[in-house]
Design a protein around this motif. Sequence first.
Motif, PDB file in Angstrom:
ATOM      1  N   MET A   1      37.096  39.808  62.754  1.00  0.00           N
ATOM      2  CA  MET A   1      38.346  39.410  62.126  1.00  0.00           C
ATOM      3  C   MET A   1      39.503  39.457  63.116  1.00  0.00           C
ATOM      4  N   THR A   2      39.502  40.433  63.990  1.00  0.00           N
ATOM      5  CA  THR A   2      40.540  40.514  65.017  1.00  0.00           C
ATOM      6  C   THR A   2      40.475  39.296  65.930  1.00  0.00           C
ATOM      7  N   ARG A   3      39.272  38.915  66.310  1.00  0.00           N
ATOM      8  CA  ARG A   3      39.067  37.741  67.146  1.00  0.00           C
ATOM      9  C   ARG A   3      39.501  36.472  66.412  1.00  0.00           C
ATOM     10  N   ASN A   4      39.097  36.351  65.152  1.00  0.00           N
ATOM     11  CA  ASN A   4      39.460  35.175  64.367  1.00  0.00           C
ATOM     12  C   ASN A   4      40.972  35.036  64.211  1.00  0.00           C
ATOM     13  N   ALA A   5      41.638  36.144  63.957  1.00  0.00           N
ATOM     14  CA  ALA A   5      43.089  36.096  63.728  1.00  0.00           C
ATOM     15  C   ALA A   5      43.820  35.516  64.930  1.00  0.00           C
ATOM     16  N   ALA A   6      43.474  35.983  66.114  1.00  0.00           N
ATOM     17  CA  ALA A   6      44.128  35.496  67.327  1.00  0.00           C
ATOM     18  C   ALA A   6      43.785  34.035  67.592  1.00  0.00           C
ATOM     19  N   MET A   7      42.533  33.657  67.385  1.00  0.00           N
ATOM     20  CA  MET A   7      42.105  32.296  67.694  1.00  0.00           C
ATOM     21  C   MET A   7      42.617  31.289  66.666  1.00  0.00           C
ATOM     22  N   LEU A   8      42.755  31.699  65.413  1.00  0.00           N
ATOM     23  CA  LEU A   8      43.329  30.821  64.400  1.00  0.00           C
ATOM     24  C   LEU A   8      44.813  30.577  64.665  1.00  0.00           C
ATOM     25  N   GLN A   9      45.497  31.611  65.097  1.00  0.00           N
ATOM     26  CA  GLN A   9      46.913  31.456  65.453  1.00  0.00           C
ATOM     27  C   GLN A   9      47.053  30.481  66.626  1.00  0.00           C
ATOM     28  N   GLU A  10      46.191  30.618  67.613  1.00  0.00           N
ATOM     29  CA  GLU A  10      46.222  29.707  68.758  1.00  0.00           C
ATOM     30  C   GLU A  10      45.881  28.280  68.334  1.00  0.00           C
ATOM     31  N   LEU A  11      44.906  28.128  67.446  1.00  0.00           N
ATOM     32  CA  LEU A  11      44.505  26.797  66.978  1.00  0.00           C
ATOM     33  C   LEU A  11      45.662  26.100  66.267  1.00  0.00           C
ATOM     34  N   ALA A  12      46.374  26.828  65.428  1.00  0.00           N
ATOM     35  CA  ALA A  12      47.504  26.238  64.709  1.00  0.00           C
ATOM     36  C   ALA A  12      48.556  25.715  65.673  1.00  0.00           C
ATOM     37  N   LYS A  13      48.804  26.473  66.721  1.00  0.00           N
ATOM     38  CA  LYS A  13      49.848  26.078  67.677  1.00  0.00           C
ATOM     39  C   LYS A  13      49.386  24.937  68.577  1.00  0.00           C
ATOM     40  N   THR A  14      48.188  25.036  69.123  1.00  0.00           N
ATOM     41  CA  THR A  14      47.734  24.021  70.075  1.00  0.00           C
ATOM     42  C   THR A  14      47.475  22.670  69.405  1.00  0.00           C
ATOM     43  N   GLU A  15      47.008  22.690  68.135  1.00  0.00           N
ATOM     44  CA  GLU A  15      46.738  21.444  67.414  1.00  0.00           C
ATOM     45  C   GLU A  15      47.913  21.005  66.550  1.00  0.00           C
ATOM     46  N   ASN A  16      48.980  21.792  66.548  1.00  0.00           N
ATOM     47  CA  ASN A  16      50.206  21.466  65.815  1.00  0.00           C
ATOM     48  C   ASN A  16      49.922  21.181  64.339  1.00  0.00           C
ATOM     49  N   ILE A  17      49.239  22.121  63.704  1.00  0.00           N
ATOM     50  CA  ILE A  17      48.878  21.995  62.295  1.00  0.00           C
ATOM     51  C   ILE A  17      49.499  23.143  61.503  1.00  0.00           C
ATOM     52  N   THR A  18      49.579  22.946  60.193  1.00  0.00           N
ATOM     53  CA  THR A  18      49.850  24.060  59.291  1.00  0.00           C
ATOM     54  C   THR A  18      48.510  24.541  58.788  1.00  0.00           C
TER      55      THR A  18
END
Length: 228
Positions: free
Chosen positions: A129-146
Amino acid sequence: FPSHDSGGFEKGRVVTIGAFSNVGKSSLTYAFLTHALKQGKKCLFVSLEVESKVVLRFVTRCVLNKTDAQVRADANCHMAVPRDLLRIVDDKYDFASAATAVRDFKPDFVFLDFVQNLRNGVGSEYEVMTRNAAMLQELAKTENITLFVVSQVNNDSRFKDGEAVTLKGSGALFHSSDLILTLHRDSNANINMTIAKNKVGPAMWKFAMDVDFARVQWKCKGEITETF
């Protein structure tokens, strides 16, 4: 939401919806998705709990304001859903495949239901979950999605006024989320929604919700103003 100036959900943000089972977190997600579709936004729904055809039926009910029986009776009901704007996948079990689906479809909004089922390497539930949280935050920013993330909560999070919210698995999801909406039932079984966290606007606001689960309709009845 989530700020006074944005006029809507901002891109590059993670919105987490947390609640106990059977309170309505998936239903609220379907309502958000339907609203986005009606605004002409591309939406990707990554289901880690139910099959895609089930998600489509819920969304159809929400779009048409019909019950499940009415949707089942009309075989063409699903045609009302703008399928060019919507992709539902139920076979992306790990972060890498979910992220690939995002990059391939290039949506405006992504809905992930629910995050505790998302695999990401080896390790304990806390580590994943710690890994997912950081990577999901990065995904939202890099792909410019909500990115809407549906999360379970720990059994010791009673969602009483004034108590902290503990999302299941890791505190990292709480810290990486830009906006956290929590749902709970009061003593009269009414559903209330609280803005538990908001990085770019007001937080600790509670609202009474008018919910028709049969038709997947959500309306805000008004702010609950007591201090909590």
